[in-house]
Design an enzyme around this catalytic site. Structure first.
Site, short mmCIF file in Angstrom:
data_model
loop_
_atom_site.label_atom_id
_atom_site.label_comp_id
_atom_site.label_asym_id
_atom_site.label_seq_id
_atom_site.Cartn_x
_atom_site.Cartn_y
_atom_site.Cartn_z
CB ILE A 236 41.65 54.45 52.19
CG1 ILE A 236 41.07 54.09 53.56
CG2 ILE A 236 42.89 53.60 51.89
CD1 ILE A 236 40.65 52.64 53.73
CG LEU A 237 42.34 55.51 46.74
CD1 LEU A 237 41.81 54.38 47.60
CD2 LEU A 237 41.71 55.46 45.36
CD GLU B 206 13.65 50.62 42.45
OE1 GLU B 206 12.63 50.12 42.98
OE2 GLU B 206 14.02 50.36 41.30
P1 TGC Z 1 -0.60 51.43 51.30
O1 TGC Z 1 -1.98 51.93 51.61
O2 TGC Z 1 0.25 50.91 52.42
O3 TGC Z 1 -0.64 50.28 50.20
C1 TGC Z 1 -1.44 50.41 49.03
C2 TGC Z 1 -1.71 49.00 48.53
O4 TGC Z 1 -0.47 48.38 48.14
C3 TGC Z 1 -0.23 47.21 48.94
N1 TGC Z 1 1.21 47.18 49.20
C4 TGC Z 1 2.05 46.41 48.52
N2 TGC Z 1 1.83 45.47 47.59
C5 TGC Z 1 2.89 44.84 47.08
N3 TGC Z 1 4.16 45.11 47.46
C6 TGC Z 1 4.43 46.06 48.40
N4 TGC Z 1 5.68 46.35 48.75
C7 TGC Z 1 3.34 46.75 48.98
N5 TGC Z 1 3.22 47.74 49.91
C8 TGC Z 1 1.91 47.99 50.02
C9 TGC Z 1 -1.08 47.39 50.17
O5 TGC Z 1 -1.40 46.17 50.77
C10 TGC Z 1 -2.29 48.09 49.60
O6 TGC Z 1 -3.09 47.13 48.94
P2 TGC Z 1 -4.70 47.29 48.92
O7 TGC Z 1 -5.15 46.07 48.17
O8 TGC Z 1 -5.11 47.33 50.35
O9 TGC Z 1 -4.97 48.57 48.19
O10 TGC Z 1 0.15 52.57 50.51
P3 TGC Z 1 0.60 54.01 50.95
O11 TGC Z 1 -0.02 54.96 49.97
O12 TGC Z 1 0.35 54.24 52.41
O13 TGC Z 1 2.18 53.99 50.67
C11 TGC Z 1 3.00 53.10 51.30
C12 TGC Z 1 4.48 53.41 50.95
C13 TGC Z 1 4.90 54.76 51.47
C14 TGC Z 1 5.31 52.34 51.64
C15 TGC Z 1 4.69 53.34 49.43
O14 TGC Z 1 3.98 54.31 48.76
C16 TGC Z 1 6.13 53.46 49.00
O15 TGC Z 1 6.83 52.44 48.94
N6 TGC Z 1 6.65 54.69 48.67
C17 TGC Z 1 7.97 54.86 48.07
C18 TGC Z 1 7.82 55.17 46.61
C19 TGC Z 1 8.88 54.54 45.77
O16 TGC Z 1 9.59 53.63 46.16
N7 TGC Z 1 8.98 54.99 44.54
C20 TGC Z 1 9.89 54.41 43.62
C21 TGC Z 1 9.64 54.92 42.23
S1 TGC Z 1 10.39 53.91 40.97
C22 TGC Z 1 12.02 54.19 41.14
O17 TGC Z 1 12.51 54.85 41.98
C23 TGC Z 1 12.85 53.53 40.12
S2 TGC Z 1 14.54 53.87 40.23
C24 TGC Z 1 15.00 52.73 39.09
C25 TGC Z 1 16.43 52.61 38.86
O18 TGC Z 1 16.99 53.47 38.14
O19 TGC Z 1 17.01 51.58 39.33
P1 FAD Z 2 10.20 63.28 48.51
O1 FAD Z 2 9.16 62.20 48.54
O2 FAD Z 2 9.75 64.67 48.30
O3 FAD Z 2 11.07 63.17 49.82
C1 FAD Z 2 11.92 64.23 50.27
C2 FAD Z 2 12.41 63.87 51.67
O4 FAD Z 2 11.30 63.74 52.57
C3 FAD Z 2 13.14 62.52 51.70
O5 FAD Z 2 14.24 62.60 52.57
C4 FAD Z 2 12.10 61.58 52.26
O6 FAD Z 2 12.68 60.46 52.93
C5 FAD Z 2 11.35 62.48 53.21
N1 FAD Z 2 9.98 62.00 53.45
C6 FAD Z 2 8.97 61.86 52.56
N2 FAD Z 2 7.89 61.36 53.14
C7 FAD Z 2 8.21 61.14 54.44
C8 FAD Z 2 7.53 60.60 55.56
N3 FAD Z 2 6.28 60.12 55.46
N4 FAD Z 2 8.18 60.54 56.74
C9 FAD Z 2 9.45 60.98 56.86
N5 FAD Z 2 10.16 61.49 55.84
C10 FAD Z 2 9.55 61.58 54.64
N6 FAD Z 2 10.93 57.11 39.77
C11 FAD Z 2 10.24 56.36 38.87
O7 FAD Z 2 9.02 56.28 38.94
N7 FAD Z 2 10.89 55.70 37.86
C12 FAD Z 2 12.23 55.75 37.70
O8 FAD Z 2 12.79 55.12 36.79
C13 FAD Z 2 13.00 56.54 38.63
N8 FAD Z 2 14.34 56.69 38.46
C14 FAD Z 2 15.03 57.58 39.26
C15 FAD Z 2 16.35 57.89 38.96
C16 FAD Z 2 17.04 58.84 39.73
C17 FAD Z 2 18.45 59.19 39.38
C18 FAD Z 2 16.39 59.45 40.84
C19 FAD Z 2 17.13 60.44 41.70
C20 FAD Z 2 15.10 59.15 41.12
C21 FAD Z 2 14.38 58.24 40.34
N9 FAD Z 2 13.00 57.99 40.56
C22 FAD Z 2 12.30 57.22 39.67
C23 FAD Z 2 12.28 58.74 41.58
C24 FAD Z 2 12.53 58.24 43.01
O9 FAD Z 2 11.84 57.06 43.25
C25 FAD Z 2 12.09 59.36 43.96
O10 FAD Z 2 13.05 60.40 43.86
C26 FAD Z 2 11.96 58.88 45.39
O11 FAD Z 2 10.90 57.95 45.52
C27 FAD Z 2 11.77 60.05 46.38
O12 FAD Z 2 10.80 60.93 45.93
P2 FAD Z 2 11.10 62.52 45.89
O13 FAD Z 2 12.39 62.70 45.17
O14 FAD Z 2 9.89 63.19 45.36
O15 FAD Z 2 11.35 62.90 47.39
#
Ligand code: TGC
Ligand code: FAD
Length: 392
Positions: free
Chosen positions: A345-346, A371
């Site tokens: 739009i801009l 996240e």
């Molecule tokens: P899974 O086997 O399903 O679960 C392992 C254990 O965790 C429990 N659980 C949870 N508990 C609390 N809250 C939740 N949301 C939970 N989800 C699962 C589950 O019940 C189990 O417990 P137990 O007692 O049976 O061991 O785990 P999985 O290995 O299959 O993975 C599941 C999956 C893919 C959903 C999970 O790994 C996931 O969410 N992956 C995404 C990773 C992610 O979000 N990374 C973020 C990194 S931090 C970040 O990005 C900060 S950015 C910050 C910023 O700048 O704002």
């Molecule tokens: P990957 O896991 O390698 O994924 C690559 C692609 O594959 C994605 O499109 C994904 O959706 C896809 N994919 C992966 N698995 C599957 C599946 N099972 N099925 C289908 N598709 C799949 N992390 C922290 O711990 N702390 C922080 O403070 C933090 N801050 C961040 C700040 C920034 C600016 C950025 C960019 C990231 C940050 N992160 C942090 C990390 C962030 O959480 C990860 O980048 C994110 O979880 C994805 O992991 P990856 O980059 O390794 O991508």
């Protein structure tokens, strides 16, 4: 950058759902963003520098630990207040909201929830005031979406632990005083450790050349035989569920924050569409532009309702992780689409730093990835409704 003329849209009178306290908290955050963030944020983003001078203001508006009890220095607010603060901060910039999200939900929350009383007293008041800044190390070079596969590990050496490994993409890492680090013990069980700046073998190199979240500092965490005192292990929860509980809280904040970015883009585009003339009339008079704006306000209103309802569920302790995933996924995608449409739009002006839209758009590319990526949140919803796990 143009003066900040932001006026928040509230098409469905959602203010009627808020308490006086909610509105006061929001006004304080909104005024602070206008006064202290908007004038400096574009230059900080252009220079790719985190503006450290805003730390004090973030603490003053309650952005560090909004829902952490006051006895530990937090603001003792409810979940909707927390959401509103995140919304207002991200209206200014997603990178600033990142700093607050990490400090509150990924550092203060685990120390409060899983820490000892000594750890709470040592760290929480200083984190709430901004005297200490924190970061959260879960992601590794080879383990992003699948954090359970992490290789960072620690060994019990009797009077201390020895930590080795590396984390990447860590927000706030370059200046953090304390890192909440998730690592495996010798049996493969995940624990949280508090790693403090200055510990020998611990370094935090900055990540350069980002086109997104440029006003937020990102870095790595490197652990080379770091001796961790035993009292720095979070004692009250282990397993992947512990960091995932922190992520639930941060993802909830993002679901609100993204609305702020969307509102800023919409408000800017609406004002521009009413002022900018082509073919002798405001571009807002053309049906194509009205369609874009009408769809934007519809999507913002739906996202506001989703976030508000999720906030009430969180206040009652009833929100599920998959409900949080749905809101994070929906609201971030909504914001990113609105940023892209607003940019159009801009016209040419939309790509400049005169307006906030392009910065929001680039920031949101990180927000839709961190996240939990957009795909991961969809699979969490898929698993919840089918009962079938696509990750295993
Ligand atoms: P899974 O086997 O399903 O679960 C392992 C254990 O965790 C429990 N659980 C949870 N508990 C609390 N809250 C939740 N949301 C939970 N989800 C699962 C589950 O019940 C189990 O417990 P137990 O007692 O049976 O061991 O785990 P999985 O290995 O299959 O993975 C599941 C999956 C893919 C959903 C999970 O790994 C996931 O969410 N992956 C995404 C990773 C992610 O979000 N990374 C973020 C990194 S931090 C970040 O990005 C900060 S950015 C910050 C910023 O700048 O704002
Ligand atoms: P990957 O896991 O390698 O994924 C690559 C692609 O594959 C994605 O499109 C994904 O959706 C896809 N994919 C992966 N698995 C599957 C599946 N099972 N099925 C289908 N598709 C799949 N992390 C922290 O711990 N702390 C922080 O403070 C933090 N801050 C961040 C700040 C920034 C600016 C950025 C960019 C990231 C940050 N992160 C942090 C990390 C962030 O959480 C990860 O980048 C994110 O979880 C994805 O992991 P990856 O980059 O390794 O991508």
């Amino acid at each position: 950058m143009k003066p900040d003329l932001f006026e928040a849209p509230d098409y469905y009178n959602l203010d009627d759902l808020l308490t006086e306290e909610h509105k006061l908290v929001r006004t304080a955050a909104r005024d602070w963003v206008k006064r202290d963030v908007s004038p400096i944020i574009e230059e900080a983003a252009q220079k790719a520098e985190f503006p450290k001078e805003i730390i004090k203001g973030l603490a003053e508006i309650g952005a560090f630990g909004p829902y952490i009890p006051e006895e530990y220095g937090g603001a003792g607010l409810d979940q909707i207040s927390y959401g509103l603060i995140m919304q207002e901060i991200e209206r200014g910039d997603s990178g600033v909201r990142s700093t607050a999200s990490v400090q509150s939900s990924l550092v203060m929350y685990p120390i409060y929830k899983f820490g000892s009383e000594t750890q709470r007293k040592k760290f929480l008041p200083k984190l709430a005031s901004g005297e200490f800044m924190g970061c959260f190390g879960l992601t590794e070079p080879d383990h992003g979406s699948n954090p359970g596969g992490m290789v960072t590990n620690f060994k019990d050496k009797g009077n201390h632990y020895l930590l080795n490994g590396a984390k990447m993409w860590i927000s706030n890492a370059p200046f953090a005083d304390v890192a909440v680090v998730w690592a495996k013990d010798e049996s493969g069980r995940i624990h949280g450790l508090l790693v403090e700046r200055g510990m020998e073998g611990f370094s935090t190199p900055t990540t350069h050349n980002k086109w997104s979240l440029r006003a937020s500092a990102t870095g790595e965490l490197i652990f080379d035989n770091v001796k961790i005192p035993k009292e720095n292990l979070l004692p009250n929860k282990s397993g992947l569920g512990a960091p995932l509980m922190c992520l639930d809280s941060a993802r909830f904040g993002i679901a609100w924050g993204a609305i702020g970015a969307a509102m800023d883009c919409y408000d800017t585009a609406l004002r521009y569409a009413k002022e900018r003339e082509q073919f002798d009339k405001p571009i807002g008079a053309f049906q194509l532009q009205q369609k874009k704006l009408a769809e934007m306000i519809t999507e913002i209103t739906k996202a506001q309702l989703l976030a508000w309802r999720l906030g009430t569920l969180r206040n009652e302790g009833k929100a599920t992780s998959s409900q949080i995933s749905m809101a994070k996924r929906n609201n971030v995608e909504m914001a990113l689409k609105i940023a892209r449409e607003s940019r159009q739009i801009l016209g040419g002006m939309g790509i400049t730093g005169e307006y906030s839209i392009m910065r929001h758009m680039m920031n949101l590319e990180s927000v839709i990835t961190y996240e939990g990526t957009h795909d991961i949140h969809l699979l969490i919803t898929g698993m919840d409704i089918t009962g079938l796990n696509a990750f295993k």
